[in-house]
Design an enzyme around this catalytic site. Sequence first.
Site, PDB file in Angstrom:
ATOM      1  CG  ASP A 179      -2.063  -1.009   1.066  1.00 31.06           C
ATOM      2  OD1 ASP A 179      -2.500  -1.247  -0.079  1.00 31.06           O
ATOM      3  OD2 ASP A 179      -2.488  -1.580   2.080  1.00 31.06           O
ATOM      4  CD  GLU A 180       4.850   2.156   2.847  1.00 35.00           C
ATOM      5  OE1 GLU A 180       5.990   2.416   2.405  1.00 35.00           O
ATOM      6  OE2 GLU A 180       4.645   1.880   4.039  1.00 35.00           O
TER       7      GLU A 180
END
Length: 284
Positions: free
Chosen positions: A228-229
Site C-alpha cells: 500500500d505504498e
Amino acid sequence: MPDKNYVLTLTCEDRPGIVASVTTELAGMDANIAESNQFWDRQTNRFFMRIAFTAAEGTTKDDVERGLKPAIDRFDMKTSLADQAKKPKIIIMVSKFDHALQHLIYQIRVGWLDAEIAAIVSNHEDSRRFAEHEGIPYYVLPVSKDNKRDQEETLLKIVKDSGADLVVLARYMQVLSDNLSKRLYGKVINIHHSFLPSFKGAKPYHQAHERGVKLIGATAHYVTPDLDEGPIIEQETERVSHAMSAEDFVATGRDIESRVLARAVKKHLESRVMLNGHKTVVFG
C-alpha cells in the site's frame, strides 16, 4: 484508410532542445499534434512529456518509431508509443465487495472508459453470476499460504494468454507477493481507503467511526512490494460528521473508492500517468 492516432510518452534527463527535437521529427512525418504536456522535475532533473498526435494516412507505428529515433538517441529517452486504435485489455480482480468492479464495468459500457475486460479473477465465487451475465470470463483462484505461488503463476498465465495490458485490484483482499509485484510493476493498480496507517485490518470504516474522523478518502496507486505504498495515481476525500452512522461511513467510502479507481484506470489507459521513482507524473 483513416488517419492514425498515437500517444507518445517520454522521459529523459532535462536539457534544452527536447521539445523542439521531438516536434520537428513529428512535423517531418506530417503529424498533427492534438495535445502536448510536459513537466520538469527540478529535484531529479528529469523531463517528462506526453504528446497525442495524428499521423498521416498509412503511417504505421514502426514508421513513427523510426522517425523519432534520432531524437530518442540524441537525448537518451525512454519512450512508449500507444496506438489509440488498439483497445486496451484489463483484468479485474475482486474478492467479495464488488462495488468498484461494477462501477468499472458500467463506465466501460457507457463508453467513458475505453477498454475491454479480458477476465475477472477472484478468490471467491460471489461475482460469478454477475460476470456470466456480462459475458466476461470468470476465474476463481482461492489463495492459501500453501498454494499462493501456484495461484499467482496461474494469474500470470491468464494475463499472458489474454493479452491484458493492466490488472486492476478492485477491492481484491489478498496481498500480492513481492515476486508478482515486481514482474507486473507499473501494470497493477490497487484501490484502498486512505486511513492507512491509522486503521488497519478488518472494518476500517467502523474503526474510523469509533474515532470520530471528519474526512473519508480513497487512494489508487500502483502495486509495489511495499504494501500500500506504491506510487499514487489518484485520491479523493469527503467530509463526514458525528451524525453519520458507521454504515453511512461505509457507503460513503464505497462511492469514493469506485470513483477514484475508475479515474486512475482511465488516466493509465490514456497514457497520462508516468512513473517518477516513488511518485507519479499525472498529466490532465
